[in-house]
Design a protein around this motif. Structure first.
Motif: not given
Length: 165
Positions: A50-52, A126-136
């Motif tokens: 993930a770039p961001f 709901p599956a998209m709301e469960n976690a934040a993504i830490l990208g590069m």
């Protein structure tokens, strides 16, 4: 240089041909900073593809995370770049917030670290709301080192944190 262990989670699947394949994600214990100064735990995983970073609506809006809007459109070499500030088809704002990395086993936290992210403007499945993504960009902005190692089908890893934190 402190090390924050990754919580590596795997799910095994079987193909229609009977082949077992494993999908893995690297989770971290984090605490976002709320508008009232409280620390907000939320699931986060590191995605080196993930770039961001991406913060779901239920986190930044629902949990009232303190953040600053940086913009609603991006340009490159003077030209608008459509679609960069979307995620899973939803429009996003670009913004900044902060979080702490937590090592529950050792009982300490480091930070705060800067998070420049896409802030999703609407609630998704709901599956998209469960976690934040830490990208590069999270790793680069905070001078962090991601270490992953695969040994005999298992994966282990951690984040190395600069001594100044």
């Amino acid at each position: 240089m402190p090390h924050i262990p990754l919580d590596l989670r795997a799910i095994d699947y079987a193909t229609d041909e009977g082949i077992v394949v494993r999908a893995c994600r690297a989770f971290l214990d984090v605490r976002f900073i709320g508008q009232n100064g409280s620390l907000i735990p939320f699931e986060c995983f590191v995605d080196p593809g993930a770039p961001f970073c991406v913060l779901p609506y239920s986190l930044w809006r629902g949990r009232r995370v303190s953040w600053t809007r940086l913009g609603t459109r991006l340009r490159r070499i003077g030209n608008p770049v459509p679609g960069v500030l979307t995620w899973q088809g939803a429009r996003c704002d670009l913004g900044q917030t902060s979080l702490y990395l937590v090592d529950l086993e050792a009982g300490h936290r480091t930070g705060p670290y800067q998070v420049t992210a896409k802030f999703v403007r609407q609630r998704l499945a709901p599956a998209m709301e469960n976690a934040a993504i830490l990208g590069m960009n999270f790793l680069a902005d905070n001078n962090l080192r991601l270490e992953l190692e695969g040994i005999m089908g298992d994966l282990s890893g951690d984040l190395s944190v600069p001594a100044s934190y």
